[in-house]
Motif scaffolding. Structure first.
Motif, PDB file in Angstrom:
ATOM      1  N   TYR A  22     -37.534  24.163 -29.525  1.00  0.00           N
ATOM      2  CA  TYR A  22     -36.148  23.849 -29.172  1.00  0.00           C
ATOM      3  C   TYR A  22     -35.707  24.800 -28.058  1.00  0.00           C
ATOM      4  O   TYR A  22     -35.440  25.976 -28.293  1.00  0.00           O
ATOM      5  CB  TYR A  22     -35.237  23.980 -30.393  1.00  0.00           C
ATOM      6  CG  TYR A  22     -35.623  23.039 -31.508  1.00  0.00           C
ATOM      7  CD1 TYR A  22     -35.339  21.680 -31.423  1.00  0.00           C
ATOM      8  CD2 TYR A  22     -36.299  23.513 -32.630  1.00  0.00           C
ATOM      9  CE1 TYR A  22     -35.711  20.807 -32.444  1.00  0.00           C
ATOM     10  CE2 TYR A  22     -36.670  22.649 -33.647  1.00  0.00           C
ATOM     11  CZ  TYR A  22     -36.376  21.300 -33.551  1.00  0.00           C
ATOM     12  OH  TYR A  22     -36.744  20.449 -34.543  1.00  0.00           O
ATOM     13  N   ARG A  23     -35.646  24.264 -26.836  1.00  0.00           N
ATOM     14  CA  ARG A  23     -35.360  25.092 -25.664  1.00  0.00           C
ATOM     15  C   ARG A  23     -34.023  25.815 -25.754  1.00  0.00           C
ATOM     16  O   ARG A  23     -33.904  26.964 -25.320  1.00  0.00           O
ATOM     17  CB  ARG A  23     -35.414  24.253 -24.396  1.00  0.00           C
ATOM     18  CG  ARG A  23     -36.803  23.764 -24.061  1.00  0.00           C
ATOM     19  CD  ARG A  23     -36.756  22.976 -22.744  1.00  0.00           C
ATOM     20  NE  ARG A  23     -37.947  22.201 -22.541  1.00  0.00           N
ATOM     21  CZ  ARG A  23     -39.035  22.652 -21.948  1.00  0.00           C
ATOM     22  NH1 ARG A  23     -39.073  23.884 -21.526  1.00  0.00           N
ATOM     23  NH2 ARG A  23     -40.074  21.862 -21.790  1.00  0.00           N
ATOM     24  N   SER A  24     -33.025  25.154 -26.300  1.00  0.00           N
ATOM     25  CA  SER A  24     -31.706  25.796 -26.384  1.00  0.00           C
ATOM     26  C   SER A  24     -31.752  27.001 -27.327  1.00  0.00           C
ATOM     27  O   SER A  24     -31.118  28.030 -27.051  1.00  0.00           O
ATOM     28  CB  SER A  24     -30.642  24.790 -26.836  1.00  0.00           C
ATOM     29  OG  SER A  24     -30.986  24.223 -28.081  1.00  0.00           O
ATOM     30  N   PHE A  29     -31.916  32.910 -28.103  1.00  0.00           N
ATOM     31  CA  PHE A  29     -32.541  34.126 -28.618  1.00  0.00           C
ATOM     32  C   PHE A  29     -33.036  35.057 -27.506  1.00  0.00           C
ATOM     33  O   PHE A  29     -33.050  36.271 -27.678  1.00  0.00           O
ATOM     34  CB  PHE A  29     -33.655  33.795 -29.617  1.00  0.00           C
ATOM     35  CG  PHE A  29     -33.126  33.473 -30.984  1.00  0.00           C
ATOM     36  CD1 PHE A  29     -32.384  34.411 -31.701  1.00  0.00           C
ATOM     37  CD2 PHE A  29     -33.344  32.236 -31.567  1.00  0.00           C
ATOM     38  CE1 PHE A  29     -31.884  34.130 -32.960  1.00  0.00           C
ATOM     39  CE2 PHE A  29     -32.849  31.948 -32.837  1.00  0.00           C
ATOM     40  CZ  PHE A  29     -32.115  32.894 -33.527  1.00  0.00           C
ATOM     41  N   ARG A  30     -33.402  34.508 -26.363  1.00  0.00           N
ATOM     42  CA  ARG A  30     -33.733  35.376 -25.221  1.00  0.00           C
ATOM     43  C   ARG A  30     -32.496  36.155 -24.775  1.00  0.00           C
ATOM     44  O   ARG A  30     -32.581  37.344 -24.470  1.00  0.00           O
ATOM     45  CB  ARG A  30     -34.269  34.555 -24.051  1.00  0.00           C
ATOM     46  CG  ARG A  30     -35.728  34.259 -24.129  1.00  0.00           C
ATOM     47  CD  ARG A  30     -36.185  33.655 -22.811  1.00  0.00           C
ATOM     48  NE  ARG A  30     -37.584  33.321 -22.887  1.00  0.00           N
ATOM     49  CZ  ARG A  30     -38.120  32.258 -22.317  1.00  0.00           C
ATOM     50  NH1 ARG A  30     -37.377  31.431 -21.607  1.00  0.00           N
ATOM     51  NH2 ARG A  30     -39.409  32.026 -22.433  1.00  0.00           N
TER      52      ARG A  30
END
Length: 172
Positions: A22-24, A29-30
């Motif tokens: 899940y890219r979002s 989290f980044r």
């Protein structure tokens, strides 16, 4: 018993780490993880000194003293324990960022975040909940991003909070 703990540690890491699809969530989290890189701590100290009340001055003194304990302890523990990062050991673990050092135990980001949360909670009690939620999210982000095991996070949280408590006990 140790084998069981390692198995639980690895299994829970892989469960959480697989959510990187899940890219979002990965972007979130980044961003959370980057908030624990250190710049925010400097900004908070500068803001506290600009306000310059007794709680703000205590905050800066306590944080600086706590980091004087935490940083060398963290470095020594990393060198002593030499636990490899999960993405180098576990086949299905993906790292979503490049860590700053080779070893994972304890989590330095989590240690610093819980150190700051402990000092913030003491000096500004109304911000306690926000500070601890943020520190917890820093720890979770490090597992999600594949650079730490859950037990690295626990060790980091204990280290950070302990350094904050020692610092505050010496100053108050």
């Amino acid at each position: 018993m140790l084998k069981a703990l390692v198995a639980i540690d690895s299994t829970s890491l892989l469960w959480f780490n697989r959510l990187q699809c899940y890219r979002s969530l990965t972007r979130f989290f980044r961003t959370v993880s980057r908030s624990g890189d250190g710049q925010l701590y400097v900004i908070l100290a500068v803001l506290a000194l600009a306000i310059s009340g007794p709680s703000q001055v205590l905050f800066v003194k306590a944080a600086l003293l706590a980091f004087l304990f935490e940083i060398p302890t963290f470095v020594c523990l990393k060198k002593l324990l030499k636990r490899n990062r999960p993405f180098t050991v576990l086949t299905f673990c993906q790292s979503a960022l490049k860590p700053s050092d080779e070893f994972s135990m304890p989590s330095g980001h989590t240690a610093a975040a819980f150190l700051m949360a402990g000092v913030i909670a003491f000096c500004f009690p109304s911000l306690s909940l926000v500070a601890y939620i943020w520190a917890t999210l820093i720890g979770l982000s490090r597992v999600f991003l594949g650079v730490h095991y859950p037990t690295d996070i626990v060790a980091g949280a204990v280290l950070g909070y302990t350094c904050a408590a020692i610092s505050l006990s010496l100053l108050v």
